[in-house]
Design a protein around this motif. Sequence first.
Motif, PDB file in Angstrom:
ATOM      1  N   SER A  86      -3.314   1.606   9.851  1.00 41.13           N
ATOM      2  CA  SER A  86      -2.584   1.611   9.567  1.00 41.13           C
ATOM      3  C   SER A  86      -2.353   0.244   8.303  1.00 41.13           C
ATOM      4  CB  SER A  86      -2.401   0.590  10.757  1.00 41.13           C
ATOM      5  OG  SER A  86      -1.392  -0.431  11.758  1.00 41.13           O
ATOM      6  N   TYR A  87      -0.067   0.318   8.561  1.00 46.53           N
ATOM      7  CA  TYR A  87       0.638   0.233   7.553  1.00 46.53           C
ATOM      8  C   TYR A  87       1.001  -0.905   7.512  1.00 46.53           C
ATOM      9  CZ  TYR A  87      -3.044   2.890   4.644  1.00 46.53           C
ATOM     10  OH  TYR A  87      -3.410   3.480   3.930  1.00 46.53           O
ATOM     11  N   THR A  88       1.973  -1.963   6.943  1.00 56.24           N
ATOM     12  CA  THR A  88       3.571  -2.417   6.595  1.00 56.24           C
ATOM     13  C   THR A  88       3.944  -2.089   5.749  1.00 56.24           C
ATOM     14  OG1 THR A  88       1.436  -4.415   7.961  1.00 56.24           O
ATOM     15  CG2 THR A  88       4.083  -4.386   6.828  1.00 56.24           C
ATOM     16  N   ARG A  96       9.379  -5.202   7.080  1.00 52.65           N
ATOM     17  CA  ARG A  96      10.731  -4.273   7.388  1.00 52.65           C
ATOM     18  C   ARG A  96       9.905  -3.517   8.772  1.00 52.65           C
ATOM     19  NH1 ARG A  96      15.052  -1.422   5.932  1.00 52.65           N
ATOM     20  NH2 ARG A  96      16.275  -0.930   7.584  1.00 52.65           N
ATOM     21  N   ALA A  97       8.104  -3.050   8.508  1.00 48.73           N
ATOM     22  CA  ALA A  97       7.963  -2.414  10.000  1.00 48.73           C
ATOM     23  C   ALA A  97       6.383  -2.517   9.717  1.00 48.73           C
ATOM     24  CB  ALA A  97       8.370  -0.441   8.969  1.00 48.73           C
ATOM     25  N   ARG A  98       6.106  -2.986  11.122  1.00 48.85           N
ATOM     26  CA  ARG A  98       4.110  -2.848  11.318  1.00 48.85           C
ATOM     27  C   ARG A  98       4.049  -1.990  11.432  1.00 48.85           C
ATOM     28  NH1 ARG A  98       2.464  -7.815   8.587  1.00 48.85           N
ATOM     29  NH2 ARG A  98       4.352  -9.633   8.118  1.00 48.85           N
ATOM     30  N   ASP A  99       2.615  -2.265  11.816  1.00 52.56           N
ATOM     31  CA  ASP A  99       1.628  -0.976  12.141  1.00 52.56           C
ATOM     32  C   ASP A  99       2.543   0.332  11.900  1.00 52.56           C
ATOM     33  OD1 ASP A  99       0.012  -3.205  13.251  1.00 52.56           O
ATOM     34  OD2 ASP A  99       1.558  -3.557  14.958  1.00 52.56           O
ATOM     35  N   VAL A 100       2.745   0.798  11.066  1.00 50.17           N
ATOM     36  CA  VAL A 100       2.592   1.960  11.069  1.00 50.17           C
ATOM     37  C   VAL A 100       1.924   3.192  10.343  1.00 50.17           C
ATOM     38  CG1 VAL A 100       3.771   3.786  10.012  1.00 50.17           C
ATOM     39  CG2 VAL A 100       5.427   2.035   9.589  1.00 50.17           C
ATOM     40  N   LEU A 101       1.778   4.170  11.429  1.00 47.08           N
ATOM     41  CA  LEU A 101      -0.353   4.918  11.707  1.00 47.08           C
ATOM     42  C   LEU A 101       0.027   6.390  10.631  1.00 47.08           C
ATOM     43  CD1 LEU A 101      -2.685   4.936  13.443  1.00 47.08           C
ATOM     44  CD2 LEU A 101      -1.680   6.617  14.611  1.00 47.08           C
TER      45      LEU A 101
END
Length: 118
Positions: A86-88, A96-101
């Motif tokens: 998971s990335y921010t 700008r976006a959290r929990d990008v899988l």
Amino acid sequence: MAGAAHHPHAGGEDYAARRHPEFVAIDIGEDVGALIVHTDAELHGAEIEVSASGDDRSRSHKQVLERAIDGRPAFTAVFDGLRAGSYTLWLDGRARARDVLITGAAVAELDWRGRAAG
């Protein structure tokens, strides 16, 4: 591109200033994936940062470059070689976006077109 970080490369060349018609080689594998972020032209040249979730201080970045998709201009940042997890994503120092899988052996995509920067 108000406020977005924009830096020339060594030798004074502004790498983002030119179109990038070349193909993109993406490093993915069993536990390594990639992410493509689609943006509007206003972010052309901006640096988008990425960090593993929970590690906001350790970031790397990619510039939004002009490419072509189906013969039309496309503005994208391509992050390859990302360990599955998971990335921010960061823009102008703000999340700008959290929990990008990110999944191994796959390319994830985020579409920021039509969304105000910041």
